[in-house]
Design an enzyme around this catalytic site. Structure first.
Site, PDB file in Angstrom:
ATOM      1  N   GLY A  94     -23.924 -35.407 -15.086  1.00  0.00           N
ATOM      2  CA  GLY A  94     -24.244 -36.014 -16.373  1.00  0.00           C
ATOM      3  C   GLY A  94     -24.392 -37.521 -16.342  1.00  0.00           C
ATOM      4  N   ASP A 149     -25.468 -39.370 -14.136  1.00  0.00           N
ATOM      5  CA  ASP A 149     -26.685 -39.804 -13.441  1.00  0.00           C
ATOM      6  C   ASP A 149     -27.959 -39.538 -14.242  1.00  0.00           C
ATOM      7  OD1 ASP A 149     -25.182 -40.633 -11.312  1.00  0.00           O
ATOM      8  OD2 ASP A 149     -25.645 -38.919 -10.028  1.00  0.00           O
ATOM      9  N   THR A 150     -28.082 -38.346 -14.833  1.00  0.00           N
ATOM     10  CA  THR A 150     -29.396 -37.933 -15.347  1.00  0.00           C
ATOM     11  C   THR A 150     -29.402 -37.332 -16.744  1.00  0.00           C
ATOM     12  OG1 THR A 150     -29.222 -35.704 -14.406  1.00  0.00           O
ATOM     13  CG2 THR A 150     -30.120 -37.437 -12.976  1.00  0.00           C
ATOM     14  N   ARG A 151     -28.224 -37.206 -17.402  1.00  0.00           N
ATOM     15  CA  ARG A 151     -28.198 -36.561 -18.712  1.00  0.00           C
ATOM     16  C   ARG A 151     -29.136 -37.238 -19.706  1.00  0.00           C
ATOM     17  NH1 ARG A 151     -24.599 -33.372 -21.054  1.00  0.00           N
ATOM     18  NH2 ARG A 151     -22.965 -33.908 -19.545  1.00  0.00           N
ATOM     19  N   GLY A 189     -12.070 -31.306 -16.189  1.00  0.00           N
ATOM     20  CA  GLY A 189     -10.919 -31.069 -15.338  1.00  0.00           C
ATOM     21  C   GLY A 189     -11.350 -30.576 -13.973  1.00  0.00           C
ATOM     22  N   GLU A 195     -20.366 -25.110  -9.556  1.00  0.00           N
ATOM     23  CA  GLU A 195     -21.579 -24.537 -10.152  1.00  0.00           C
ATOM     24  C   GLU A 195     -22.557 -24.135  -9.067  1.00  0.00           C
ATOM     25  OE1 GLU A 195     -22.049 -26.937 -14.440  1.00  0.00           O
ATOM     26  OE2 GLU A 195     -23.467 -27.254 -12.806  1.00  0.00           O
TER      27      GLU A 195
END
Length: 498
Positions: free
Chosen positions: A31, A33-35, A63, A97
């Site tokens: 997030g 970096d590129t959100r 967390g 992820e």
């Protein structure tokens, strides 16, 4: 009180899970970096095209453990897009992820698209360069761990991360370098890559057995693709029950992914008679802009449509119009829409298409004998060919239907699993009284022409088959006052079905 809280949490978890089924795309990204940049723009472009995208909006500090709901979302997404940025590997959440994404690729056959955002793919593959520092820190943490069991668990986790990074970097992906054009890359992803992987996303529902449909629409699609930068208006005409709506839907399903702004206005004639032209205009604006607009009058709606769409490239399919006013309210002129827009109109009335100024008219023809028998068989026997002993009866039924898809479907479904005796009885009945489900949609053939035009039709059908129009007009009325009536009869669905 504890029990109530537990029940509530379980209910919330179940409810949350149910909302995560069947995503088209799951976006995995760092997030910070590129959100608010590349990934945010990619998310917007995907949703604008109608794709259902999982995009984590949580800006709070994460967390150590990834949320279980994210695993559900990854499993149910057809495609995962991984945006590898310079600090992607700094997040254990992102790496978890990634492990799940690669697992779903192998076990569930999911598509995975890696995007190397200002990162060298070899650095991701080997965990060096931009990723080296993150893994150095991880190794230090492992060395400092005093508990042997925890140390082994952390070592195994890092091993999984490294394996997933290497495997993902070996996939075919997109590399955006420092001088890369972000908007161009997003257009390629949304307009080309995703549609190839999700050909069924956002498609309209069409009949299961599309016999002969694609051969019918290929010429239309070829014409549409050769239109250049002009706005194209194409008309499709034919009698009721011939499959105009199915053809229009099939065309939409073939080309809709090339358009960000699109609308399929179904059964405009019926919609207008029930709700009026303003409702039709509101539906068009809502479909294309994904927002509701207050329109108080038809003239106001026309002004709004011109204002909103004259610079936008749109695909609009207007199904089953029967009055010029309907088209004038939503797509009156070519210049209402941006360059390369496509407007497709279906109607029973060929003359109406001339009135509204379409660029090309396609007259939909009946199915040939081979196609008709196959379509009938699918509905009667759940197969492409009649069952043993039913072939000749099937041919007679098909001949009765005259290549009309609606009739073939209705009669095929009615006769399925019935005996030969019942088939013969039904055929005799059809010769006396046609099936009501067929007659009702075709009633329009007999409406809208006056007694004189009906008489002309009978004369033409009985005595002037194949004759020149001028000759017919001269014989019927020496003063040629019937010429326009002959034209009306020729353009009417009544004439096509004769």
């Amino acid at each position: 009180m504890d029990t109530a809280m537990t029940t509530h949490e379980a209910s919330s978890s179940s409810s949350f899970k149910s909302k995560l089924w069947n995503y088209d795309v799951f976006l995995s990204f760092r997030g910070v970096d590129t959100r608010n940049g590349f990934t945010g723009h990619l998310h917007a472009a995907l949703t604008d095209r109608g794709y259902k995208v999982y995009f984590d909006e949580d800006d709070l500090e994460r967390g150590e453990e990834i949320k279980e709901e994210l695993f559900w979302a990854i499993e149910e997404a057809k495609i995962s897009i991984i945006v590898f940025s310079k600090s992607y590997a700094d997040s254990s959440w992102c790496l978890d992820e990634l492990v799940k994404i690669m697992e779903c690729r192998y076990k569930l056959g999911r598509h995975v698209l890696p995007i190397f955002y200002h990162v060298d793919p070899s650095h991701v593959r080997k965990q060096n360069g931009d990723l080296a520092q993150a893994f150095q820190k991880l190794e230090e943490v492992i060395r400092e761990e005093k508990d042997d069991e925890l140390r082994r668990a952390k070592q195994e986790r890092v091993k999984q991360w490294r394996k997933a990074l290497t495997e993902a970097a070996n996939l075919s992906g997109q590399h955006l370098q420092d001088n890369g054009h972000e908007a161009k890359l997003i257009r390629e992803i949304v307009g080309k890559i995703i549609p190839e992987w999700l050909p069924s996303a956002n498609k309209l529902k069409v009949p299961k057995h599309l016999v002969g449909i694609y051969s019918r629409i290929q010429g239309i699609i070829n014409h549409l693709s050769s239109g250049g930068s002009n706005v194209l208006k194409v008309g499709i005409c034919g009698m009721g029950g011939l499959g105009k709506t199915t053809v229009a839907k099939a065309i939409y399903n073939q080309i809709h992914h090339m358009f960000k702004f699109k609308s399929f206005l179904a059964d405009v004639s019926n919609t207008t008679s029930k709700h009026g032209l303003v409702y039709l205009q509101q539906t068009l604006v809502s479909d294309i802009l994904k927002e509701k607009s207050q329109i108080s009058s038809v003239d106001g709606g026309v002004c709004l449509i011109k204002q909103k769409f004259h610079h936008r490239r749109v695909l609009v399919i207007i199904d089953n119009i029967d009055e010029v006013e309907q088209l004038n309210a939503i797509a009156g002129n070519h210049d209402w829409f941006g360059l390369e827009s496509i407007i497709i109109i279906t109607t029973r009335d060929k003359h109406l298409l001339h009135q509204v100024g379409v660029d090309k008219i396609y007259r939909l023809r009946e199915m040939n004998d081979e196609e008709a028998l196959e379509l009938f068989s699918w509905h009667a026997f759940r197969n492409s060919w009649p069952n043993e002993g039913y072939l000749e009866l099937s041919r007679k039924i098909v001949s009765y239907c005259g290549g009309l898809p609606l009739a073939l479907e209705v009669l095929g479904s009615f006769l399925t699993k019935r005996s030969i005796v019942e088939w013969e009885s039904q055929l005799e009945k059809l010769k006396r009284t046609p099936e009501g489900k067929i007659i009702q949609p075709l009633r329009i053939r007999f409406e809208g022409i006056d007694d004189t035009e009906n008489a002309i039709f009978l004369d033409m059908s009985c005595f002037f088959i194949g004759c020149d129009d001028d000759y017919v007009a001269k014989i019927l009325d020496g003063r040629n006052s019937h010429t326009i009536r002959i034209s009306i009869v020729q353009d009417s669905p009544l004439h096509w079905s004769s």
